[in-house]
Design a protein around this motif. Structure first.
Motif, short mmCIF file in Angstrom:
data_model
loop_
_atom_site.label_atom_id
_atom_site.label_comp_id
_atom_site.label_asym_id
_atom_site.label_seq_id
_atom_site.Cartn_x
_atom_site.Cartn_y
_atom_site.Cartn_z
N SER A 68 0.80 -1.23 0.00
CA SER A 68 0.00 0.00 0.00
C SER A 68 0.83 1.27 0.00
O SER A 68 0.53 2.23 -0.72
CB SER A 68 -0.93 0.02 1.21
OG SER A 68 -1.79 -1.09 1.22
N LEU A 93 -5.09 1.67 -1.53
CA LEU A 93 -5.83 0.73 -0.71
C LEU A 93 -7.11 0.24 -1.38
O LEU A 93 -7.81 1.01 -2.04
CB LEU A 93 -6.24 1.40 0.62
CG LEU A 93 -5.15 1.92 1.53
CD1 LEU A 93 -5.73 2.88 2.54
CD2 LEU A 93 -4.49 0.75 2.25
N CYS A 128 -3.72 -3.49 5.22
CA CYS A 128 -2.72 -2.50 4.82
C CYS A 128 -1.59 -2.35 5.84
O CYS A 128 -0.53 -1.80 5.51
CB CYS A 128 -3.38 -1.15 4.57
SG CYS A 128 -4.39 -0.54 5.93
#
Length: 315
Positions: free
Chosen positions: A214, A241, A289
């Motif tokens: 990410s 994301l 993430c």
């Protein structure tokens, strides 16, 4: 001079661009919209070029509104709806309309994979259910019904990865998004030829872009995009994301003590953990993430977009 970051969100209904200072204060927000098209029952598509133009418009608008010098925007990133399918050729030209995650044309493949044991075979690698709007199902459908489209394609993208590609010209697949698509061996964080073979789509593995996390930089703003949006050429663009990860991290989900509930195109209930939940009764486990965490999700495509449809059709 103060510095800023810019985020662009491609939801199922509205495209939003928002500018923030480095302490998290919102400076300006702009939005634009694209329309879903339903050329046949069960289809859910959008014009991919129109989607890009809506993104460029929202970015240019938010810079204008803010009065910020583009040179003070130090980075930007994208988020967007997961799954669906966005196909482009070698030059980056879409070879088919973008497809939403609510598309149902490939339902017959899902039913077959559950009935013939394919789901049981792949589950240990994907940790998620299979549904019609996932790329694996859509690719199988295209292979049988529109093989010429796949012959023209060079890259398979998720929505926000397609937009980032238009911003930079560099093709990447970001981990949170691709780990919710059944295209990735989520335990190994890698593409898996045998997995794709189980779905019968192994011939398209070369269309899958290189993987990025990410926060990794995935290119920079091109000269053409700079002229179109007002962004400074060379501004770095991060991986971004899956939108459910963006919602979770933005609402403070940084440990396993909280839940995140989302009313968007899909209705989402989710939490994170340091160990993956491996249960066939769970809708989806994907990579979060924050490295070292997994995102466990229950979901259904029965939320805000259904309400919008009801208002539009009946009120």
């Amino acid at each position: 001079m103060p510095k800023y970051v810019l985020g662009v969100d491609n939801g199922g209904t509205v495209i939003k661009a928002a500018l923030y200072d480095l302490t998290g204060n919102e400076v300006a927000v702009a939005s634009s919209k694209t329309e879903m098209t339903i050329p046949q029952p069960g289809y859910a598509e959008r014009d991919a070029n129109e989607l890009w133009e809506a993104n460029a418009q929202a970015i240019a608008s938010v810079i204008r509104q803010s009065g910020v010098d583009a040179s003070d925007i130090v980075a930007l990133s994208t988020t967007g709806h997961g799954n669906g399918l966005y196909l482009v050729d070698e030059s980056g030209v879409p070879v088919y309309p973008g497809i939403y995650s609510t598309d149902a044309r490939a339902q017959a493949y899902v039913e077959r994979w559950y009935a013939d044991g394919t789901f049981d075979k792949v589950f240990s690698k994907t940790l998620q259910s299979i549904w019609a709007g996932q790329p694996v199902s859509l690719l199988a459908w295209f292979q049988d019904h529109k093989p010429d489209v796949l012959q023209q394609a060079r890259w398979i993208f998720m929505c926000k990865d397609y937009i980032r590609y238009r911003l930079t010209g560099e093709p990447y697949a970001e981990i949170t998004d691709i780990s919710g698509s059944s295209l990735l061996n989520v335990r190994d964080v890698a593409y898996d030829h045998e997995l794709l073979q189980d779905f019968g789509i192994e011939r398209y593995q070369d269309l899958l872009p290189p993987l990025k996390y990410s926060a990794e930089i995935c290119g920079s703003i091109s000269k053409e995009v700079s002229e179109k949006t007002g962004l400074q050429e060379g501004t770095p663009v991060a991986g971004g994301l899956f939108d459910i990860d963006a919602c979770a991290i933005a609402t403070g989900i940084t440990n396993d003590e909280k839940l995140s509930l989302i009313a968007g195109t899909w209705s989402i209930n989710q939490y994170i953990s340091k160990q993956p939940v491996s249960s066939k009764s769970v809708f989806m486990t994907s990579l979060y993430c924050m490295q070292g965490y997994w995102l466990t999700t229950e979901a259904s495509p029965t939320s805000a977009s259904n309400l919008e449809w009801f208002v539009k059709e009946f009120l």
